[in-house]
Design an enzyme around this catalytic site. Sequence first.
Site, short mmCIF file in Angstrom:
data_model
loop_
_atom_site.label_atom_id
_atom_site.label_comp_id
_atom_site.label_asym_id
_atom_site.label_seq_id
_atom_site.Cartn_x
_atom_site.Cartn_y
_atom_site.Cartn_z
N ASN A 135 0.88 -1.18 0.00
CA ASN A 135 0.00 0.00 0.00
C ASN A 135 0.91 1.23 0.00
OD1 ASN A 135 -1.82 2.05 0.44
ND2 ASN A 135 -2.41 1.38 2.51
N LYS A 155 0.08 4.29 -0.27
CA LYS A 155 -0.52 5.48 0.38
C LYS A 155 -0.27 6.71 -0.49
CE LYS A 155 -0.05 3.09 4.75
NZ LYS A 155 0.10 3.16 6.20
N HIS A 190 -9.33 1.32 5.04
CA HIS A 190 -8.05 1.52 5.71
C HIS A 190 -8.24 2.50 6.88
CE1 HIS A 190 -3.93 2.57 6.56
NE2 HIS A 190 -3.59 1.46 5.93
N GLU A 242 -6.55 4.86 7.87
CA GLU A 242 -6.29 6.26 7.53
C GLU A 242 -7.50 6.90 6.85
OE1 GLU A 242 -2.54 5.47 5.63
OE2 GLU A 242 -1.71 4.96 7.59
N GLU A 270 -5.19 -4.69 10.67
CA GLU A 270 -4.10 -3.75 10.89
C GLU A 270 -4.34 -2.97 12.19
OE1 GLU A 270 -2.11 -2.66 6.83
OE2 GLU A 270 -3.77 -1.28 7.20
N GLY A 292 3.13 2.05 10.77
CA GLY A 292 4.16 3.07 10.61
C GLY A 292 4.92 3.39 11.88
N SER A 332 3.71 -2.42 10.27
CA SER A 332 5.15 -2.56 10.51
C SER A 332 5.70 -3.93 10.09
CB SER A 332 5.50 -2.23 11.97
OG SER A 332 5.22 -0.86 12.24
P1 13P Z 1 3.33 0.13 7.57
O1 13P Z 1 3.72 -1.19 6.94
O2 13P Z 1 4.10 1.29 7.03
O3 13P Z 1 3.28 0.04 9.05
O4 13P Z 1 1.82 0.40 7.07
C1 13P Z 1 0.86 -0.59 7.20
C2 13P Z 1 -0.34 -0.17 6.45
O5 13P Z 1 -1.04 0.74 6.85
C3 13P Z 1 -0.64 -0.87 5.18
O6 13P Z 1 -1.92 -0.59 4.74
#
Ligand code: 13P
Length: 244
Positions: free
Chosen positions: A8, A10, A88, A90, A158, A164, A203
């Site tokens: 992803n 983003k 997601h 976010e 997640e 992150g 992560s």
């Molecule tokens: P990270 O792998 O950067 O922690 O992000 C996970 C994520 O949100 C994937 O959709």
Amino acid sequence: MRKLVAGNWKMNGTSADLPQLNALADQHGDASVDVVICGPATLLSRMADTGLSIGGEDCHPSSSGAYTGDISAAMIADTGATYVITGHSERRTDHNEDDALIASKATAGWNAGLHVIICIGESEAQYRAGETLDILRAQMDQSIPDAATAETTTIAYEPIWAIGTGLTPTAEEISAVHAALRVHLEARFGAEGSAMRLLYGGSVKASNADEIFALANVDGALVGGASLKATDFSPIITALEASA
Ligand code: 13P
């Protein structure tokens, strides 16, 4: 069930990053697991030209209309993409998306012929309060439409506090959560729930992929930061292949 590792990107990526995908396509074009990169709408057509499987990061629930700035699932499919992410954290947090909206986006994705990755996850406060499973079950009940099948749908767990941050739940915690999610999926969808892929995200990197992929009911990963560079993502793909 074919395992899946999805990147992803983003809000990252311009033309300058496309060679990362060419490198992945060269190295993993014949992978024994499904490999997908979900990227920004601006790049999807050119990402699809690499021959990798590509996905959108979100879609609008309507197929077209007066929605300035939004992207429909049909538009995503028109780029050559075959996947889309909905729900997601976010999107849930930054855009106030609720479960009902996420469910309608999932349906829109299916209607456009896309495979939908529906994300769920608890906040740090909910984790600390011991509410993880209650939150996840409620999100599954309300953001996965009844029509979900293993062929059309993947679920990604997640934990928001692991995204992150470099933090992950322990292997025991991931195992316990994924086992509970499987039970919940099977109770609702029967055999389809047994076959539906359950990804872990938050992560994931080369150094922890082996341990995470060895866990029962972890059928792959949704990877953010470590999907941006082929040198970071490639060993994660290899780790999933080794576990499959
Ligand atoms: P990270 O792998 O950067 O922690 O992000 C996970 C994520 O949100 C994937 O959709």
